[in-house]
Design an enzyme around this catalytic site. Structure first.
Site, PDB file in Angstrom:
ATOM      1  N   HIS A 297      37.544 -24.893  45.749  1.00 32.64           N
ATOM      2  CA  HIS A 297      37.340 -25.336  44.362  1.00 32.64           C
ATOM      3  C   HIS A 297      38.538 -26.178  43.894  1.00 32.64           C
ATOM      4  CE1 HIS A 297      33.764 -23.040  43.437  1.00 32.64           C
ATOM      5  NE2 HIS A 297      34.326 -21.868  43.634  1.00 32.64           N
TER       6      HIS A 297
ATOM      7  N   HIS B 209      38.237 -19.913  49.866  1.00 33.73           N
ATOM      8  CA  HIS B 209      37.140 -20.239  48.949  1.00 33.73           C
ATOM      9  C   HIS B 209      37.688 -20.859  47.658  1.00 33.73           C
ATOM     10  CE1 HIS B 209      33.173 -19.482  46.919  1.00 33.73           C
ATOM     11  NE2 HIS B 209      33.964 -19.487  45.853  1.00 33.73           N
ATOM     12  N   GLU B 210      38.593 -20.161  47.010  1.00 32.50           N
ATOM     13  CA  GLU B 210      39.107 -20.654  45.734  1.00 32.50           C
ATOM     14  C   GLU B 210      39.872 -21.961  45.908  1.00 32.50           C
ATOM     15  OE1 GLU B 210      37.917 -19.548  43.087  1.00 32.50           O
ATOM     16  OE2 GLU B 210      37.012 -17.775  43.985  1.00 32.50           O
TER      17      GLU B 210
ATOM     18  N   HIS C 193      38.442 -29.684  45.092  1.00 33.23           N
ATOM     19  CA  HIS C 193      37.430 -30.436  44.347  1.00 33.23           C
ATOM     20  C   HIS C 193      38.026 -30.936  43.025  1.00 33.23           C
ATOM     21  CE1 HIS C 193      32.887 -30.339  42.974  1.00 33.23           C
ATOM     22  NE2 HIS C 193      33.271 -31.548  43.312  1.00 33.23           N
TER      23      HIS C 193
HETATM   24 ZN    ZN Z   1      33.415 -19.983  43.867  1.00 32.36          ZN
END
Ligand code: ZN
Length: 701
Positions: free
Chosen positions: A488, A484-485, A491
């Site tokens: 980010h 998940h991290e 991105h």
């Molecule tokens: Zn998040």
């Protein structure tokens, strides 16, 4: 004009001069913060000098005698505040992940100054007049689309802050803002005390039957910390309390649940009902002053959803599916109660306890059996990095020469497919006492072609640290957090934009969790999973039946989770679509009606937060934004389905996603950007499939 001209001007600021490591841009690769030179006392003077420098820059832009143009207004605005930015970025990282009393004090001192600094920019009438002039003329200029987007973004920020108002209206806005902030602070203070008072206390250990010895010892310690005898179970923010899953005495569960549900509705000094009723009314009135029909309309204008109706339509489509799934889970729970001769209907305080038994009987997934297959380093390099390498062609090499703020932090240089350096990636995974809870991503340096900067990104988490020399074995939930991290992080690292304000993760709330939740999907993708899920001693792959259990447990209780989340999100939206003419509401009555109207009044599945203790929306920044959690889940699942339809984990798919989504930041209308990539607007079909909501509706019919 350049930032450099002004860097020397505020050198008079107390304690700030060339000896401060933030004085000049970092000479390290990627302008990485020189943590080997930075001392705790360096941050505050640098940030204060940075604010002063930016105000001087703003003054020059606002007072420029030349007619306003994009080049003499927006460009210098984007280039302003560089000192403030580099000092704040490092400061935010250390205060979040490695705080100490010196930093704590600096944070307290700086908070009101930073808020005032923001106001000084966005309520500067001369500056706004120039931005507004460029905005009005934006279509007749030969501006490229990203520049037009920047003008619109900047203009909206000013208008949202009230720059368009007359002086009398500005004074009114200031009064409303002050009252809102006072009420919001009062809510937070009351809730903190209410939470503390509503802890469950007992002198009888038998009431705590079902808890482990360690949990009972912790409860005794919690009592001691309060100077009391016996045992104390503190209250968590959510309606449901984790201990309810283990506590076998039904009366104890009921008492804890009642404490939770009524925590801030006791008619005492910590009752929050009057505070939130006024806050809702005041927000509606403020929205009217700013020219919007409701607080939600004001908040959503710059979001992907754009209107409250779009968010409501999305939720309304999900409600029947989520509640049908929850109802079918409720049948399993009722059966578990019956099989033990319970003879009662499941109440909210029974759900967690019997759900845990259903889960064990169905899946029997033991963390201790799973963890040896998830050694942290292996998960990182052969899982998280591997998936990104396969999709995007990037590679990673550790950089021991880049200074870090704490010895556990590791740094990797990320190289692009053509071998050129792309970004720095820092990871700080282990739990520490002086680190905030949870996991997050941010950056030391953002990408911008205008500023000539490339990204230096970090991930922080709270994974258990192993003893020296022992492998760090983590749960599948922790594996998911890492993916998940890192979503980010991608991105941020793939950002390829001109302007810093539109770069990387600088996207609205209902978009920013999309790349991260999307990246979670690769954790269970067979080619990726088989590449990292190997026994740390033997290197053996995880047995198939264990893999199956992990897949199945993921959606267990999903009906409950989604229903309680939607109920909270609907409450948020109902409160914040109130018209300015609405009377002061009675929160209990309002809540009941709102849940009934949206068909979320399931007795045994109460909202994740009740209005009176919903701190995201009254105390935090999530008013009219709680829907964003499920909205971005929809985007993530819908996007992953596109990959499945197009051959899955391939470079071609990854490159297209990077080019059209991950590299674009906020440079385009996000709904249009998504539709261009996906070939259509997002919908909930994939979310229903991946979250197991399809089968249950079939069963329920
Ligand atoms: Zn998040």
């Amino acid at each position: 004009m350049s930032a450099g001209t002004h860097a020397a001007a505020p050198a008079a600021a107390a304690g700030f001069g060339p000896s401060n490591p933030f004085y000049e841009p970092s000479a390290l690769p990627f302008h990485a913060p020189p943590f080997d030179k930075i001392k705790d006392a360096d941050y505050q003077p640098a940030i204060e000098a940075g604010m002063a420098a930016q105000l001087a820059e703003i003054r020059d832009i606002a007072e420029n005698p030349a007619a306003p143009t994009f080049e003499n207004t927006l460009i210098p605005l984007e280039k302003s505040g560089l000192l403030l930015e580099r000092a704040s970025a490092a400061f935010d990282a250390v205060t979040g992940a490695d705080i100490n009393p010196v930093l704590e004090q600096a944070k307290t001192d700086l908070a009101p100054k930073l808020a005032a600094h923001r106001d000084a920019i966005f309520l500067n009438a001369k500056l706004f007049a120039r931005v507004s002039a460029v905005y009005q003329a934006r279509s007749s200029k030969s501006l490229d689309p990203e520049s037009v987007r920047l003008v619109e973004f900047a203009y909206d920020q000013f208008v949202h802050s009230g720059a368009n108002l007359s002086d009398a209206q500005k004074a009114q806005l200031k009064t409303l803002n002050e009252e809102a902030s006072t009420l919001s602070n009062a809510f937070t203070t009351k809730l903190l005390a209410a939470n503390k008072n509503a802890a469950y206390a007992t002198g009888t250990p038998a009431e705590l039957a079902g808890l482990s010895e360690a949990q009972i010892a912790a409860a005794a310690q919690a009592a001691q910390a309060r100077g009391a005898a016996g045992y104390v179970l503190s209250l968590q923010n959510t309606t449901q309390q984790p201990a309810l899953a283990a506590l076998s005495v039904r009366a104890t569960r009921e008492a804890i649940f009642a404490n939770s549900w009524n925590r801030s509705e006791r008619g005492d000094a910590n009752d929050t009902r009057a505070t939130i009723a006024r806050l809702a009314q005041l927000r509606a009135q403020r929205a009217q002053l700013l020219g919007y029909p409701s607080h939600a309309a004001w908040k959503l204008e710059d979001q992907m959803a754009k209107t409250p109706q779009a968010a409501l339509d999305f939720m309304n489509a999900l409600v029947p599916l989520a509640t049908a799934k929850a109802a079918s889970e409720g049948k399993d729970i009722q059966a578990a109660i019956a099989s033990q001769g319970g003879g009662f209907a499941a109440e909210p305080w029974d759900w967690g306890f019997y759900a845990e038994q259903v889960r064990k009987s169905k899946f029997d997934l033991d963390d201790a059996t799973v963890k040896p297959y998830f050694e942290l380093n292996n998960v990182l390099e052969n899982g998280v990095f591997y998936a990104a390498a396969r999709l995007y062609g990037i590679s990673f090499k550790e950089r021991k020469d880049v200074p870090v703020y704490q010895p556990d932090v590791r740094v990797f240089e990320v190289d692009d497919a053509d071998g050129k350096p792309l970004a720095l990636f820092y990871c700080d995974y282990f739990k520490r006492d002086n680190k905030n809870g949870g996991a997050w991503m941010s950056s030391f340096v953002g990408q911008s072609k205008l500023l000539g900067t490339r990204p230096a990104i970090y991930n922080v988490a709270n994974l258990p640290k192993s003893a020296p020399g022992e492998p760090a074995l983590i749960s599948f939930e922790d594996v998911t957090t890492m993916f998940h991290e890192f979503g980010h992080a991608l991105h941020g690292m793939f950002a390829d934009t001109e302007y810093p304000s539109l770069s990387g993760v600088a996207t609205p709330r209902d978009f920013v969790e999309f790349p991260s939740q999307f990246n979670e999907h690769w954790a269970l993708y067979p080619e990726v999973f088989n590449h990292y899920a190997k026994h740390y001693k033997t290197g053996a792959p995880m047995p198939d039946d264990l893999v199956e259990k992990i897949k199945k447990t993921r959606n267990f209780d999903e009906g409950y989770r989604l229903t309680e989340l939607l109920a909270a999100a609907e409450l948020d939206m109902q409160w914040h679509t109130l018209p300015p003419s609405a009377p002061l509401e009675d929160p209990d009555k309002f809540e009941q009606l709102a849940l009934a109207r949206t068909r979320l009044d399931m007795h045994e599945v109460p909202p994740r937060y009740r209005s009176s203790y919903f701190s995201h929306i009254w105390g935090g920044g999530y008013s009219a934004a709680y829907y964003a959690y499920s909205w971005t889940q929809m985007l993530a699942d819908d996007a992953y389905q596109w990959f499945e339809e197009h051959g899955g984990l391939t470079r071609a798919n990854g490159d297209r996603f990077r080019q059209m989504i991950l590299s674009r930041g906020n440079t385009q209308d996000l709904a249009a950007m998504y539709a261009a990539w996906r070939g259509r607007a997002p919908n909930i079909d994939a979310m229903m499939k991946y979250r197991g909501l399809v089968d249950s509706t079939v069963r329920a019919q």
